[in-house]
Design a protein around this motif. Structure first.
Motif, short mmCIF file in Angstrom:
data_model
loop_
_atom_site.label_atom_id
_atom_site.label_comp_id
_atom_site.label_asym_id
_atom_site.label_seq_id
_atom_site.Cartn_x
_atom_site.Cartn_y
_atom_site.Cartn_z
N UNK A 272 0.84 -1.18 0.00
CA UNK A 272 0.00 0.00 0.00
C UNK A 272 0.87 1.23 0.00
N UNK A 273 0.28 2.33 -0.40
CA UNK A 273 0.98 3.61 -0.40
C UNK A 273 -0.05 4.71 -0.18
N UNK A 274 0.41 5.88 0.16
CA UNK A 274 -0.48 7.00 0.45
C UNK A 274 -0.85 7.11 1.91
N UNK A 275 -0.24 6.25 2.75
CA UNK A 275 -0.60 6.25 4.17
C UNK A 275 -0.22 7.54 4.87
N UNK A 276 0.85 8.18 4.43
CA UNK A 276 1.26 9.42 5.08
C UNK A 276 0.20 10.51 4.88
N UNK A 277 -0.37 10.57 3.69
CA UNK A 277 -1.43 11.55 3.42
C UNK A 277 -2.69 11.22 4.22
N UNK A 278 -3.01 9.94 4.35
CA UNK A 278 -4.18 9.55 5.15
C UNK A 278 -4.01 9.97 6.60
N UNK B 271 -1.84 12.34 7.87
CA UNK B 271 -1.57 13.76 8.09
C UNK B 271 -2.62 14.69 7.50
N UNK B 272 -3.34 14.21 6.51
CA UNK B 272 -4.27 15.09 5.80
C UNK B 272 -3.58 15.89 4.73
N UNK B 273 -2.27 15.66 4.58
CA UNK B 273 -1.50 16.36 3.56
C UNK B 273 -1.73 15.79 2.17
N UNK B 274 -1.05 16.35 1.24
CA UNK B 274 -1.13 15.91 -0.15
C UNK B 274 -0.38 14.61 -0.33
N UNK B 275 -0.89 13.74 -1.20
CA UNK B 275 -0.16 12.53 -1.54
C UNK B 275 1.05 12.92 -2.36
N UNK B 276 2.19 12.31 -2.09
CA UNK B 276 3.40 12.68 -2.83
C UNK B 276 4.28 11.48 -3.15
N UNK B 277 3.72 10.28 -3.07
CA UNK B 277 4.52 9.08 -3.35
C UNK B 277 4.62 8.86 -4.85
N UNK B 278 5.77 8.39 -5.29
CA UNK B 278 5.96 7.93 -6.67
C UNK B 278 5.91 6.42 -6.64
#
Length: 72
Positions: free
Chosen positions: A1-7, A9-16
């Motif tokens: 999975x990816x995008x967990x940091x945005x989930x 923090x509420x921040x923008x997704x920034x994973x490549x």
């Protein structure tokens, strides 16, 4: 999975992410994630731990690459 940091923090997704084959993706909205993990705090803790580990990896990677962005 990816995008967990945005989930978390509420921040923008920034994973490549690069796929090596055909993929079918599912999107989990932050509101739904928060509702689900409110009922399953152990899952939220596991996702938080993965985010912490990935953040540490990103910091270490940035330290190894010169500011020009080109590895020597």
């Amino acid at each position: 999975f990816f995008g967990e940091m945005a989930l978390l923090s509420g921040g923008r997704r920034n994973a490549d992410v690069v796929a090596v084959d055909f993929c079918h993706f599912f999107v989990l909205e932050r509101r739904d994630f928060n509702m689900f993990t409110a009922k399953h705090p152990a899952l939220r803790q596991m996702v938080s731990e993965m985010a912490r580990e990935r953040t540490e990896m990103n910091v270490m990677r940035q330290k190894r690459v010169p500011s020009s962005g080109v590895a020597s």
